[in-house]
Enzyme design. Structure first.
Site, PDB file in Angstrom:
ATOM      1  N   ASP A  59      -7.368   8.637   1.850  1.00 28.53           N
ATOM      2  CA  ASP A  59      -7.089   8.354   3.251  1.00 28.53           C
ATOM      3  C   ASP A  59      -6.530   9.612   3.894  1.00 28.53           C
ATOM      4  O   ASP A  59      -5.389   9.985   3.657  1.00 28.53           O
ATOM      5  CB  ASP A  59      -6.088   7.201   3.368  1.00 28.53           C
ATOM      6  CG  ASP A  59      -5.808   6.812   4.818  1.00 28.53           C
ATOM      7  OD1 ASP A  59      -6.607   7.198   5.700  1.00 28.53           O
ATOM      8  OD2 ASP A  59      -4.789   6.144   5.070  1.00 28.53           O
ATOM      9  N   TRP A  90     -11.761  -7.516  -0.519  1.00 24.40           N
ATOM     10  CA  TRP A  90     -10.588  -8.304  -0.870  1.00 24.40           C
ATOM     11  C   TRP A  90     -10.917  -9.790  -0.906  1.00 24.40           C
ATOM     12  O   TRP A  90     -10.382 -10.524  -1.761  1.00 24.40           O
ATOM     13  CB  TRP A  90      -9.453  -8.046   0.135  1.00 24.40           C
ATOM     14  CG  TRP A  90      -8.868  -6.674   0.042  1.00 24.40           C
ATOM     15  CD1 TRP A  90      -9.102  -5.629   0.883  1.00 24.40           C
ATOM     16  CD2 TRP A  90      -7.970  -6.186  -0.968  1.00 24.40           C
ATOM     17  NE1 TRP A  90      -8.389  -4.514   0.469  1.00 24.40           N
ATOM     18  CE2 TRP A  90      -7.686  -4.831  -0.661  1.00 24.40           C
ATOM     19  CE3 TRP A  90      -7.374  -6.763  -2.080  1.00 24.40           C
ATOM     20  CZ2 TRP A  90      -6.834  -4.049  -1.436  1.00 24.40           C
ATOM     21  CZ3 TRP A  90      -6.511  -5.987  -2.861  1.00 24.40           C
ATOM     22  CH2 TRP A  90      -6.256  -4.650  -2.539  1.00 24.40           C
ATOM     23  N   GLU A 130       0.857  -1.188   0.000  1.00 21.37           N
ATOM     24  CA  GLU A 130       0.000   0.000   0.000  1.00 21.37           C
ATOM     25  C   GLU A 130       0.894   1.240   0.000  1.00 21.37           C
ATOM     26  O   GLU A 130       1.812   1.343   0.807  1.00 21.37           O
ATOM     27  CB  GLU A 130      -0.882   0.017   1.244  1.00 21.37           C
ATOM     28  CG  GLU A 130      -1.708  -1.242   1.453  1.00 21.37           C
ATOM     29  CD  GLU A 130      -2.213  -1.346   2.877  1.00 21.37           C
ATOM     30  OE1 GLU A 130      -2.671  -0.329   3.430  1.00 21.37           O
ATOM     31  OE2 GLU A 130      -2.113  -2.449   3.451  1.00 21.37           O
TER      32      GLU A 130
END
Length: 478
Positions: A70, A435, A8
């Site tokens: 985010d 996911w 990530e």
């Protein structure tokens, strides 16, 4: 590598003087909206994922990965990858998605995305998180965890992306930081911001290892090791070393072959000490009272990996050979690693600038150079201006694949998920994509608990079921 891995990456956004700086959080949202609404890069979420991720905040991509906002940053999560080359390829695909969006929006000369981990002005940090699938039965006793922490604290000698200056973040208990000598340059961008070795709460107590047990797979068979310590790497070669060597050490862990008596007295302090050591001796203190150089620590892990993992695959052999090459080269000919090891490349660029311009290391100009090293725009990013040696250049060039932005890995469940993403782009069914599952019409769902399976056939059967289109349920954010 033969281990499911994902990475990530959070991106900073840098605006030119002509762009109003109130737009620093607007542009990440613009790019996210462009990718999902105009470029058809994926399907946007129609539901709340948690209280900070409302509908429309992000979604899954055609390459099986995920992109979302985010705390004002764009974060890109690669799809699950089984092989090292794929992992690095799909990490670079995040850069390509963002840069192509700026070009399409006509903003590439005014807005830049920066793949780094520190904000020099505010002292804030943003992360590059690694995720490794492991066997549930893997033993995480205190000695084993301590040995793993030793590897992670010392791997920065070839994985660090380098930074100008230092930060003094407060620990969770808010103890005032001790006064410290000025640091001109250090190996790692994240080292100063790590205040714990193992902890669950990410945002205010960043640890080397995040302790939450969220496998995103069948919890009876798997666990997911979530690492917060790593820097974002501009060099694909450095990224390969970071992921590949860690995967090797985890294989040793699962086989019960980690070295003994190699536990640090204080992993957090050692992480900072190694990063900040201008002598590059990188001495760490072990729990047994002995001291050891970080290079020697890494050689210990390499020797064990060489003994037990060699010839498992051609990719593992490549990794072992290049791990040794870097460890041999760092102390004797570091300039041979320009373009391959980020901190060495950046330090060389900065030293060249300091010498040519006659400035000191506390000159703010150097912080600007530090940032521009991480600019993902190949026309402007300083990383792209260096010429590596043949070994490094061949790897860096081999992982850049345009199709990785919209074609998933063919050998993990990212492949099946990508089929669902493409299907839901072309219909009005309400859907939920995660996911480890997909759902349609809120009642019908398919669990995908094994990341090693593609689920192509299962997804095709699931999507081919007769359903009634409900156009009224479609989100206005889509």
């Amino acid at each position: 590598m033969d281990r499911i891995v994902g990475i990530e990456t959070e991106y900073g956004c840098l605006l030119s003087d002509e762009e109003p700086h109130v737009n620093s959080e607007l542009w990440p949202a613009k790019v996210k909206n462009y990718l999902f609404r105009k470029a058809d890069a994926g399907t946007i979420d129609l539901h709340y994922r948690d209280y900070e991720e409302p509908p429309g905040n992000g979604g899954f991509l055609l390459n099986g990965g995920r992109l979302y906002l985010d705390m004002g940053h764009i974060e890109y999560a690669s799809p699950e990858c089984l092989h090292l080359h794929d992992l690095v390829t799909y990490e670079v695909a995040g850069d390509d998605l963002l840069q192509s969006s700026l070009i399409a929006l006509g903003a590439e000369d005014r807005v830049s995305f920066i793949k780094n981990n520190v904000d020099h002005h505010t002292g804030a940090t943003f992360g590059c998180h690694e995720n490794y699938l492991m066997k549930r039965e893997a033993q995480f006793t205190p000695p084993i965890l301590g040995t793993l922490l030793t590897f992670l604290a010392t791997r920065q000698i070839f994985t660090g992306s380098g930074r100008v200056g230092q930060s003094n973040p407060l620990a969770f208990d808010f103890e005032p930081p001790k006064s410290e000598a000025q640091v001109n340059f250090q190996l790692s961008q994240r080292a100063d911001h790590i205040v714990n070795d193992i902890y669950q709460w990410v945002q205010f107590n960043r640890a080397i290892i995040n302790a939450r047990d969220e496998p995103l797979a069948d919890y009876r068979k798997y666990r997911r090791l979530h690492l917060l310590i790593g820097d974002s790497n501009m060099s694909p070669y450095a990224n390969a070393l970071k992921i590949g060597t860690t995967a090797c050490v985890l294989s040793l862990l699962e086989e019960g072959r980690l070295p003994r008596n190699l536990v640090l007295a204080d992993a957090v302090q050692s992480t900072r000490d190694v990063s900040r050591d201008p002598s590059q001796r990188w001495i760490v203190r072990l729990e047994n009272g002995k001291t050891m150089g970080a290079l020697d620590v890494q050689w210990e892990f390499h020797h064990l990996a060489q003994k037990h993992l060699r010839n498992i695959s051609a990719e593992t052999n490549w990794l072992l050979e290049n791990w040794a090459f870097v460890l041999e080269t760092i102390p004797h000919n570091p300039h041979a690693l320009i373009g391959g090891v980020d901190w060495i490349t950046k330090k060389w660029l900065l030293e060249t600038f300091v010498e040519s311009e006659g400035v000191t290391w506390d000159d703010p100009w150097l912080q600007s150079i530090d940032l521009e090293y991480h600019n993902i725009d190949p026309r402007r990013g300083l990383f792209f201006g260096v010429t590596p040696g043949k070994r490094i250049a061949e790897w860096n060039n081999s992982v850049r694949r345009h199709t990785a932005t919209h074609v998933p890995p063919a050998n993990t469940r990212a492949s099946g998920r990508a089929r669902a993403v493409a299907f839901f782009q072309g219909c009005n069914f309400p859907y939920v994509i995660n996911w480890d599952s997909i759902a349609c019409n809120s009642r019908d769902f398919l669990v995908m608990g094994n990341p090693f399976e593609t689920y192509n056939d299962e997804v095709d059967r699931f999507l081919s079921k007769p359903r009634t289109t409900n156009a009224g349920s479609e989100s206005a954010d889509r």
